[in-house]
Design a protein around this motif. Structure first.
Motif, PDB file in Angstrom:
ATOM      1  N   GLN A  32       0.795  -1.217   0.000  1.00  0.00           N
ATOM      2  CA  GLN A  32       0.000   0.000   0.000  1.00  0.00           C
ATOM      3  C   GLN A  32       0.832   1.274   0.000  1.00  0.00           C
ATOM      4  OE1 GLN A  32      -2.766   0.589   3.359  1.00  0.00           O
ATOM      5  NE2 GLN A  32      -4.390   0.579   1.821  1.00  0.00           N
ATOM      6  N   ALA A  33       2.126   1.167   0.202  1.00  0.00           N
ATOM      7  CA  ALA A  33       3.043   2.316   0.166  1.00  0.00           C
ATOM      8  C   ALA A  33       2.675   3.373   1.193  1.00  0.00           C
ATOM      9  CB  ALA A  33       3.089   2.933  -1.239  1.00  0.00           C
ATOM     10  N   ARG A  34       2.284   2.917   2.368  1.00  0.00           N
ATOM     11  CA  ARG A  34       1.887   3.829   3.442  1.00  0.00           C
ATOM     12  C   ARG A  34       3.014   3.970   4.455  1.00  0.00           C
ATOM     13  NH1 ARG A  34      -3.520   4.245   6.098  1.00  0.00           N
ATOM     14  NH2 ARG A  34      -4.104   2.386   4.921  1.00  0.00           N
ATOM     15  N   VAL A  35       3.364   5.205   4.805  1.00  0.00           N
ATOM     16  CA  VAL A  35       4.248   5.467   5.943  1.00  0.00           C
ATOM     17  C   VAL A  35       3.334   5.732   7.134  1.00  0.00           C
ATOM     18  CG1 VAL A  35       6.185   6.775   6.843  1.00  0.00           C
ATOM     19  CG2 VAL A  35       5.898   6.542   4.370  1.00  0.00           C
ATOM     20  N   HIS A  36       3.243   4.764   8.020  1.00  0.00           N
ATOM     21  CA  HIS A  36       2.269   4.832   9.115  1.00  0.00           C
ATOM     22  C   HIS A  36       2.649   5.880  10.152  1.00  0.00           C
ATOM     23  CE1 HIS A  36      -0.355   1.350   8.288  1.00  0.00           C
ATOM     24  NE2 HIS A  36       0.709   0.843   7.682  1.00  0.00           N
ATOM     25  N   ASN A  37       1.610   6.440  10.761  1.00  0.00           N
ATOM     26  CA  ASN A  37       1.810   7.368  11.875  1.00  0.00           C
ATOM     27  C   ASN A  37       1.024   6.924  13.104  1.00  0.00           C
ATOM     28  OD1 ASN A  37       2.918   9.573  13.135  1.00  0.00           O
ATOM     29  ND2 ASN A  37       1.485  11.065  12.291  1.00  0.00           N
ATOM     30  N   GLY A  38       0.637   5.656  13.137  1.00  0.00           N
ATOM     31  CA  GLY A  38       0.004   5.089  14.322  1.00  0.00           C
ATOM     32  C   GLY A  38      -1.506   4.949  14.257  1.00  0.00           C
ATOM     33  N   PHE A  46     -18.383  11.563   2.046  1.00  0.00           N
ATOM     34  CA  PHE A  46     -18.851  10.362   2.720  1.00  0.00           C
ATOM     35  C   PHE A  46     -20.372  10.317   2.817  1.00  0.00           C
ATOM     36  CE2 PHE A  46     -14.604  11.313   4.173  1.00  0.00           C
ATOM     37  CZ  PHE A  46     -13.972  10.081   4.203  1.00  0.00           C
ATOM     38  N   GLU A  47     -20.904   9.097   2.883  1.00  0.00           N
ATOM     39  CA  GLU A  47     -22.320   8.876   3.141  1.00  0.00           C
ATOM     40  C   GLU A  47     -22.563   8.980   4.649  1.00  0.00           C
ATOM     41  OE1 GLU A  47     -25.780   8.542   3.761  1.00  0.00           O
ATOM     42  OE2 GLU A  47     -25.447   8.318   1.601  1.00  0.00           O
ATOM     43  N   PRO A  48     -23.244  10.052   5.120  1.00  0.00           N
ATOM     44  CA  PRO A  48     -23.351  10.297   6.561  1.00  0.00           C
ATOM     45  C   PRO A  48     -24.122   9.213   7.318  1.00  0.00           C
ATOM     46  CG  PRO A  48     -24.765  11.797   5.331  1.00  0.00           C
ATOM     47  CD  PRO A  48     -23.900  11.104   4.325  1.00  0.00           C
ATOM     48  N   ARG A  49     -24.987   8.472   6.643  1.00  0.00           N
ATOM     49  CA  ARG A  49     -25.732   7.421   7.342  1.00  0.00           C
ATOM     50  C   ARG A  49     -24.837   6.245   7.725  1.00  0.00           C
ATOM     51  NH1 ARG A  49     -30.340   6.638   2.891  1.00  0.00           N
ATOM     52  NH2 ARG A  49     -28.422   6.906   1.647  1.00  0.00           N
ATOM     53  N   LEU A  50     -23.658   6.138   7.076  1.00  0.00           N
ATOM     54  CA  LEU A  50     -22.759   5.027   7.354  1.00  0.00           C
ATOM     55  C   LEU A  50     -21.490   5.432   8.101  1.00  0.00           C
ATOM     56  CD1 LEU A  50     -22.936   3.081   3.946  1.00  0.00           C
ATOM     57  CD2 LEU A  50     -24.214   2.657   6.050  1.00  0.00           C
ATOM     58  N   ILE A  51     -21.215   6.732   8.153  1.00  0.00           N
ATOM     59  CA  ILE A  51     -19.982   7.230   8.768  1.00  0.00           C
ATOM     60  C   ILE A  51     -20.319   8.076   9.996  1.00  0.00           C
ATOM     61  CG2 ILE A  51     -17.991   8.764   8.456  1.00  0.00           C
ATOM     62  CD1 ILE A  51     -17.662   6.110   7.033  1.00  0.00           C
ATOM     63  N   GLU A  52     -19.720   7.709  11.124  1.00  0.00           N
ATOM     64  CA  GLU A  52     -19.965   8.434  12.372  1.00  0.00           C
ATOM     65  C   GLU A  52     -19.215   9.756  12.412  1.00  0.00           C
ATOM     66  OE1 GLU A  52     -19.191   8.012  17.203  1.00  0.00           O
ATOM     67  OE2 GLU A  52     -18.623   6.377  15.850  1.00  0.00           O
ATOM     68  N   ASP A  53     -17.942   9.750  12.018  1.00  0.00           N
ATOM     69  CA  ASP A  53     -17.143  10.971  12.077  1.00  0.00           C
ATOM     70  C   ASP A  53     -15.955  10.836  11.124  1.00  0.00           C
ATOM     71  OD1 ASP A  53     -16.459  13.518  12.826  1.00  0.00           O
ATOM     72  OD2 ASP A  53     -16.457  13.086  14.977  1.00  0.00           O
ATOM     73  N   VAL A  54     -15.388  12.009  10.741  1.00  0.00           N
ATOM     74  CA  VAL A  54     -14.267  12.055   9.806  1.00  0.00           C
ATOM     75  C   VAL A  54     -13.195  12.966  10.384  1.00  0.00           C
ATOM     76  CG1 VAL A  54     -13.523  12.559   7.446  1.00  0.00           C
ATOM     77  CG2 VAL A  54     -15.876  11.779   7.872  1.00  0.00           C
ATOM     78  N   PHE A  55     -11.932  12.524  10.320  1.00  0.00           N
ATOM     79  CA  PHE A  55     -10.829  13.267  10.921  1.00  0.00           C
ATOM     80  C   PHE A  55      -9.725  13.520   9.898  1.00  0.00           C
ATOM     81  CE2 PHE A  55     -12.778  10.701  14.262  1.00  0.00           C
ATOM     82  CZ  PHE A  55     -13.102  11.680  15.187  1.00  0.00           C
ATOM     83  N   LEU A  56      -9.133  14.689   9.998  1.00  0.00           N
ATOM     84  CA  LEU A  56      -7.959  15.053   9.209  1.00  0.00           C
ATOM     85  C   LEU A  56      -6.725  14.672  10.008  1.00  0.00           C
ATOM     86  CD1 LEU A  56      -6.916  16.579   6.654  1.00  0.00           C
ATOM     87  CD2 LEU A  56      -6.906  18.654   8.059  1.00  0.00           C
ATOM     88  N   VAL A  57      -5.815  13.912   9.386  1.00  0.00           N
ATOM     89  CA  VAL A  57      -4.643  13.409  10.100  1.00  0.00           C
ATOM     90  C   VAL A  57      -3.385  13.667   9.272  1.00  0.00           C
ATOM     91  CG1 VAL A  57      -6.039  11.605  11.179  1.00  0.00           C
ATOM     92  CG2 VAL A  57      -4.763  11.090   9.081  1.00  0.00           C
ATOM     93  N   GLU A  58      -2.239  13.298   9.826  1.00  0.00           N
ATOM     94  CA  GLU A  58      -0.952  13.406   9.133  1.00  0.00           C
ATOM     95  C   GLU A  58      -0.412  12.010   8.877  1.00  0.00           C
ATOM     96  OE1 GLU A  58       1.734  15.816  11.361  1.00  0.00           O
ATOM     97  OE2 GLU A  58       0.603  17.668  11.060  1.00  0.00           O
ATOM     98  N   GLU A  59      -0.448  11.600   7.628  1.00  0.00           N
ATOM     99  CA  GLU A  59       0.069  10.299   7.228  1.00  0.00           C
ATOM    100  C   GLU A  59       0.520  10.412   5.779  1.00  0.00           C
ATOM    101  OE1 GLU A  59      -1.394   6.109   8.730  1.00  0.00           O
ATOM    102  OE2 GLU A  59      -2.526   6.699   6.950  1.00  0.00           O
ATOM    103  N   TYR A  60       1.572   9.666   5.400  1.00  0.00           N
ATOM    104  CA  TYR A  60       2.197   9.875   4.104  1.00  0.00           C
ATOM    105  C   TYR A  60       2.294   8.581   3.304  1.00  0.00           C
ATOM    106  CZ  TYR A  60       3.600  13.937   6.843  1.00  0.00           C
ATOM    107  OH  TYR A  60       3.592  15.043   7.649  1.00  0.00           O
ATOM    108  N   ALA A  61       2.716   8.709   2.070  1.00  0.00           N
ATOM    109  CA  ALA A  61       2.971   7.562   1.197  1.00  0.00           C
ATOM    110  C   ALA A  61       4.440   7.590   0.774  1.00  0.00           C
ATOM    111  CB  ALA A  61       2.057   7.608  -0.030  1.00  0.00           C
ATOM    112  N   PHE A  62       4.937   6.447   0.274  1.00  0.00           N
ATOM    113  CA  PHE A  62       6.320   6.413  -0.188  1.00  0.00           C
ATOM    114  C   PHE A  62       6.384   5.833  -1.594  1.00  0.00           C
ATOM    115  CE2 PHE A  62       5.781   2.300   1.930  1.00  0.00           C
ATOM    116  CZ  PHE A  62       6.351   1.412   1.037  1.00  0.00           C
ATOM    117  N   ASP A  63       7.422   6.224  -2.306  1.00  0.00           N
ATOM    118  CA  ASP A  63       7.675   5.754  -3.667  1.00  0.00           C
ATOM    119  C   ASP A  63       8.778   4.710  -3.602  1.00  0.00           C
ATOM    120  OD1 ASP A  63       8.473   5.375  -6.313  1.00  0.00           O
ATOM    121  OD2 ASP A  63       8.069   7.454  -6.878  1.00  0.00           O
TER     122      ASP A  63
END
Length: 379
Positions: free
Chosen positions: A53-59, A131-148
């Motif tokens: 998935q090329a994800r640099v995790h931030n926890g 997002f479809e609000p009937r299926l999603i409780e909440d949405v958050f902006l976070v700091e997470e990156y991808a790598f090449d």
């Protein structure tokens, strides 16, 4: 036969990111003079280092495994510092909590992020409209990156050359045996089928899914492994999703992330990404199982389910799928934790096996290696 030397300080088996980074560490930090890196593919970082998935995790990904989450949060800034040219940051990353079947609530997720020190804030109304609000409780902006991964491969080739590490591609390590005195012997198969044997003081088995497939005096790992054949779908996203990465937690769980090596997005789904699995055992070569497996995509099922939560995904176009073997520790299936595997083999003194479930685990591996004593034959 080749002109390769027969005696080395260390042989590293597996030319993925971990094998390359460990080879460079041994030569650069630990001053071993003769290090050999063996890779059975034709070039470095071509298997699991690329097909992921090329994800640099931030926890954020691990609310049920505090240790894994905290280590990722600590390691991410180090990774950005050490490989800035490979890290993609110019996209908006969102985590959303499903209303039903999630193993964490939105409030629990917020509290968890505060506990590990990870940045989190409520997403604005424009982002919530994805997002479809009937299926999603909440949405958050976070700091997470991808790598090449292609840029990591460029780094590895340059550094290995600069450090004087000898690299043999298209070369398979067949067996590790006890040699004379304190040495180990590595039997390898070269292109064309020729077999050669070399001696060394240390062996590092970094073959990921192939950890248990080396014969000779090499023992089975003490840690039980599970192998999965997985599909990572590569998608061309519609304009509203081009600069966005999204993960929905933590039950119906799916994720879409930029994949910088192809200029596309990966799409993965907890139900449809794993195609089959088995308990790892010697003699059942995972890469051979992958070769025999019919690579029939499940992307239609992924899109059908994900588009219920994110309607715009219906306009995404499936370009390709990356099929690969994923290896996980059986003991962490329940909490989704991704600790490193670091085993010293008492039957083969000087032989180590290493596996990391995430790219940022490399720092945990190097910390372990810092505690080990190594000596060069020139010392």
């Amino acid at each position: 036969m080749t002109d390769i030397a027969t005696d080395f300080d260390a042989v590293v088996i597996g030319g993925g990111f971990y094998g390359a980074a460990i080879s460079i560490y041994l030569a650069k930090q630990r001053k071993l003079k003769r290090v050999l890196l063996l890779e059975q593919e034709s070039s470095l970082l071509k298997r699991a280092s690329y097909n992921n998935q090329a994800r640099v995790h931030n926890g954020y990904h691990y609310p049920r495994s505090f240790t894994t989450a905290y280590r990722s949060r600590i390691n991410l800034p180090k990774f950005v510092r050490d490989w800035p040219e490979a890290v993609k940051q110019d996209f908006t990353k969102l985590y959303a909590i499903a209303r039903r079947n999630s193993k964490v609530t939105a409030k629990q997720f917020e509290r968890f992020c505060r506990e590990i020190g990870a940045t989190i804030q409520p997403a604005d109304s424009t982002l919530r409209k994805l997002f479809e609000p009937r299926l999603i409780e909440d949405v958050f902006l976070v700091e997470e990156y991808a790598f090449d991964s292609t840029k990591l491969a460029d780094w590895a080739e340059q550094e290995l050359t600069a450090c004087g590490v000898r690299v043999l591609t298209s070369t398979k390590a067949k067996a590790v045996l006890n040699g004379l005195g304190s040495t180990l012997d590595v039997q390898m198969e070269r292109p064309g089928g020729d077999t050669e044997q070399i001696s060394c003081r240390y062996v590092f088995n970094c073959t990921y899914s192939g950890l248990n497939q080396i014969s000779g005096n090499f023992p089975m790992l003490r840690t039980e492994l599970k192998q999965e054949i997985t599909e990572m779908a590569l998608m061309k996203m519609p304009p509203e999703l081009e600069k966005v990465g999204i993960t929905v937690m933590d039950g119906p769980f799916f994720s879409m992330m930029p994949f910088p090596a192809r200029g596309l997005h990966t799409l993965s789904h907890v139900r449809y990404t794993p195609h089959m699995h088995w308990c790892d055992q010697r003699g059942l070569n995972p890469y051979e199982e992958l070769r025999k497996y019919p690579l029939d995509t499940r992307v239609d099922r992924m899109v059908r389910d994900v588009s219920r939560y994110i309607p715009a995904l219906l306009d995404a176009c499936h370009v390709d799928s990356l099929f690969e073997v994923k290896t996980v520790l059986v003991k962490n299936e329940g909490d989704d934790g991704r600790p490193i595997l670091f085993e010293k083999h008492t039957e083969l003194l000087g032989c180590y096996s290493v596996l990391g479930g995430k790219i940022d685990n490399i720092y945990d591996v190097l910390e372990k290696l810092d505690t080990e004593q190594f000596s060069s034959t020139d010392n």
